[in-house]
Design an enzyme around this catalytic site. Structure first.
Site, PDB file in Angstrom:
ATOM      1  N   HIS A  77       7.144   7.893   0.325  1.00  0.00           N
ATOM      2  CA  HIS A  77       6.961   7.982   2.048  1.00  0.00           C
ATOM      3  C   HIS A  77       8.074   7.497   2.681  1.00  0.00           C
ATOM      4  O   HIS A  77       9.019   6.368   2.500  1.00  0.00           O
ATOM      5  CB  HIS A  77       5.784   7.119   2.362  1.00  0.00           C
ATOM      6  CG  HIS A  77       4.480   7.838   1.843  1.00  0.00           C
ATOM      7  ND1 HIS A  77       3.057   7.597   2.313  1.00  0.00           N
ATOM      8  CD2 HIS A  77       4.227   8.715   0.669  1.00  0.00           C
ATOM      9  CE1 HIS A  77       2.310   8.430   1.894  1.00  0.00           C
ATOM     10  NE2 HIS A  77       2.852   9.133   0.919  1.00  0.00           N
ATOM     11  N   TYR A 206      -2.044   2.770  10.128  1.00  0.00           N
ATOM     12  CA  TYR A 206      -2.459   1.614  10.543  1.00  0.00           C
ATOM     13  C   TYR A 206      -2.999   1.550  11.995  1.00  0.00           C
ATOM     14  O   TYR A 206      -2.253   1.805  12.842  1.00  0.00           O
ATOM     15  CB  TYR A 206      -1.356   0.380  10.461  1.00  0.00           C
ATOM     16  CG  TYR A 206      -0.891   0.049   9.175  1.00  0.00           C
ATOM     17  CD1 TYR A 206      -0.082   0.834   8.230  1.00  0.00           C
ATOM     18  CD2 TYR A 206      -1.272  -1.115   8.556  1.00  0.00           C
ATOM     19  CE1 TYR A 206       0.064   0.611   6.854  1.00  0.00           C
ATOM     20  CE2 TYR A 206      -0.750  -1.560   7.370  1.00  0.00           C
ATOM     21  CZ  TYR A 206      -0.164  -0.597   6.610  1.00  0.00           C
ATOM     22  OH  TYR A 206       0.213  -1.137   5.163  1.00  0.00           O
ATOM     23  N   PRO A 298      -3.496  -8.169   2.440  1.00  0.00           N
ATOM     24  CA  PRO A 298      -2.765  -6.993   1.929  1.00  0.00           C
ATOM     25  C   PRO A 298      -2.066  -6.392   2.932  1.00  0.00           C
ATOM     26  O   PRO A 298      -1.644  -5.181   2.883  1.00  0.00           O
ATOM     27  CB  PRO A 298      -3.931  -6.126   1.158  1.00  0.00           C
ATOM     28  CG  PRO A 298      -5.377  -7.063   1.848  1.00  0.00           C
ATOM     29  CD  PRO A 298      -4.883  -8.131   2.303  1.00  0.00           C
ATOM     30  N   LYS A 302       2.289  -6.485   0.253  1.00  0.00           N
ATOM     31  CA  LYS A 302       3.276  -7.244  -0.328  1.00  0.00           C
ATOM     32  C   LYS A 302       2.847  -7.929  -1.644  1.00  0.00           C
ATOM     33  O   LYS A 302       3.869  -8.254  -2.336  1.00  0.00           O
ATOM     34  CB  LYS A 302       3.616  -8.240   0.675  1.00  0.00           C
ATOM     35  CG  LYS A 302       4.444  -8.040   1.808  1.00  0.00           C
ATOM     36  CD  LYS A 302       5.906  -7.534   1.372  1.00  0.00           C
ATOM     37  CE  LYS A 302       6.811  -6.596   2.450  1.00  0.00           C
ATOM     38  NZ  LYS A 302       7.004  -5.348   2.060  1.00  0.00           N
ATOM     39  N   TYR A 388       8.682  -3.974   5.742  1.00  0.00           N
ATOM     40  CA  TYR A 388       7.915  -3.074   5.165  1.00  0.00           C
ATOM     41  C   TYR A 388       8.426  -2.616   3.793  1.00  0.00           C
ATOM     42  O   TYR A 388       7.898  -2.603   2.546  1.00  0.00           O
ATOM     43  CB  TYR A 388       7.322  -2.494   5.965  1.00  0.00           C
ATOM     44  CG  TYR A 388       6.037  -1.675   5.275  1.00  0.00           C
ATOM     45  CD1 TYR A 388       5.958  -0.902   4.320  1.00  0.00           C
ATOM     46  CD2 TYR A 388       4.566  -1.958   5.945  1.00  0.00           C
ATOM     47  CE1 TYR A 388       4.846  -0.186   3.767  1.00  0.00           C
ATOM     48  CE2 TYR A 388       3.300  -1.301   5.394  1.00  0.00           C
ATOM     49  CZ  TYR A 388       3.505  -0.614   4.529  1.00  0.00           C
ATOM     50  OH  TYR A 388       2.320   0.112   3.795  1.00  0.00           O
TER      51      TYR A 388
END
Ligand SMILES: Cc1cc2nc3c(=O)[nH]c(=O)nc-3n(C[C@H](O)[C@H](O)[C@H](O)COP(=O)(O)OP(=O)(O)OC[C@H]3O[C@@H](n4cnc5c(N)ncnc54)[C@H](O)[C@@H]3O)c2cc1C
Length: 395
Positions: A77, A206, A298, A302, A388
């Site tokens: 991604h 998100y 979560p 990570k 990220y």
């Protein structure tokens, strides 16, 4: 201490990703280990947990011969979508940092590790009980346990590594006057579902929403994973209709023609949100790795990646210690690992507090302001992307 004795160089407690990858990396360096696990092999291989691998994790797995199925079945991604009602923005990690992430479930990583360790003849003891650590402050530490036949066993080792997750016994063996811990319990949990339906999005969404946070994630071309922010102590007994309605509202079904496609729900669970760090990650001949030393909520994806980063540092440190009696890497392990742990702890807290609905309307305005800044400023977006997609191991 009675019972049949085993001898090994490294006794590893826990067959999660940290323990199994450590045994794999040690074997590649010629170091023998034994892995002790309370659950069965089938249970460990089928636990549904994390699903996002950072660039460094993928590079490491490829480098140690575990990348074949990941390259075939994993889905690379470029970034994620951040959204709030009326707005959806793509954060492109590749454009911003040159790094990407992979969707490849922890269950798949775990299966690859189990297959590799079984093929190599790794000594494993599943379904054990009464795990206890002894003499970790000496050069001859050992672990005792009861095997599946009820016999007491003793494993004598040069080093013991606690990879026994958030509820294991290892971290308690760092004496009270030496250890310190930090904890943040969040006032909400994640209701997670797995569904037999193709993802309705090309990348993770998100979503901030006044009803609470929602996440649209995925495991494969035909399996999607979703999470909803819920109050703590929520039971995973919501009806399927209630779940899909909440997801549709929070993820913006109908917004700019976007549609959430629903399917058969195959798993429902509730995951509490907690940050926890215990230091140091080494005491005498006991080392901690993964969730045994730190837990993150979560939201930043990570937990698994941190476990991998720990053992990537620890394996060469133990090889130097055991083979050459060179203590330097072992002595610096805790400090080096904790630099990344705290960076990821901060990032996970930051993502969590930016996206989850609280009680205070002032916080709500700050969250929306932060989301507008992250999605409109290259500096803001790059900070998110860098964290990220993951900072280099040994940062
Ligand atoms: C329910 C759940 C859901 C999660 N979901 C996500 C997610 O969606 N996204 C995300 O990024 N992260 C998620 N995580 C976090 C991520 O899965 C962990 O960070 C990762 O598994 C850490 O790996 P580990 O090997 O350190 O610990 P674990 O995977 O927990 O492995 C520890 C192992 O030690 C064993 N053990 C425990 N006690 C003993 C003992 N006394 N003797 C022997 N063995 C013992 C356990 O059975 C276990 O197999 C989730 C974690 C949990 C618990």
């Amino acid at each position: 201490m009675a019972g049949r004795e085993f001898r090994t160089q490294v006794a590893i407690i826990g067959a999660g990703p940290a323990g199994m990858l450590l045994s794999h990396l040690l074997a590649a360096d010629g170091i023998e280990s034994m892995v002790l696990e309370t659950r069965s092999e089938e249970y460990v291989a089928s636990r549904i947990r994390a699903g996002i691998l950072e660039q460094s994790t993928v590079d490491l797995l490829r480098g140690c011969g575990l990348g074949e199925r990941l390259d075939r079945e994993g889905d690379r991604h470029r970034g994620i979508y951040l959204q709030w009602p009326g707005h959806r923005h793509h954060i492109d990690f590749v454009d911003l940092t040159g790094r990407s992430v992979w969707v490849y479930g922890q269950t798949e990583v775990q299966k690859d590790l189990i297959e590799a360790r079984n093929a190599a003849g790794q000594e494993m003891h599943y379904e054990i009980a009464d795990t206890a650590l002894h003499d970790v402050e000496t050069d001859r530490p050992c672990v005792t346990f009861t095997d599946t036949q009820g016999r007491e066993r003793v494993v004598k080792a040069e080093v013991v590594v606690g990879c026994d997750g958030s509820f294991g016994p290892s971290r308690e063996h760092i004496p009270m006057d030496v250890r310190r811990h930090w904890e943040r319990v969040y006032p909400y949990s994640w209701f997670g579902i797995l569904a037999d339906v193709a993802p309705s999005t090309d990348e993770l969404i998100y979503a901030w929403h006044s009803d609470g946070f929602a996440l649209h994630s995925m495991r494969s071309a035909s399996v999607s994973r979703f999470y909803l922010q819920v109050p703590n102590d929520t039971e995973p007994d919501w009806s399927d209709d209630r779940i899909w309605e909440a997801l549709a509202a929070r993820l913006g079904h109908g917004q700019d023609g976007w549609a959430l496609v629903t399917g058969r729900i195959t798993d429902k669970s509730v995951l509490p949100m907690r940050s926890f760090v215990q230091t140091p990650m080494r005491h005498g001949r006991l080392f901690l790795a993964g969730d045994a030393a730190h837990i993150v909520p979560p939201t930043g994806a990570k937990g698994l990646n941190l476990a991998v980063a720990d053992v990537a540092l620890l394996a060469p440190a133990l090889a130097e210690l055991i083979r050459k009696d060179d203590h330097r890497l072992a002595d610096s392990y805790s400090e080096t690992a904790l630099r990344r742990v705290w960076r990821c702890t901060h990032f996970s807290w930051w993502m969590t507090t930016m996206l989850h609905r609280g009680e205070d309307p002032f916080d709500e305005q700050l969250q929306l302001s932060q989301l507008r800044w992250v999605t409109s400023s290259v500096a803001g977006a790059t900070g998110l992307a860098e964290n990220y997609a993951g900072l280099p191991i040994g940062l």
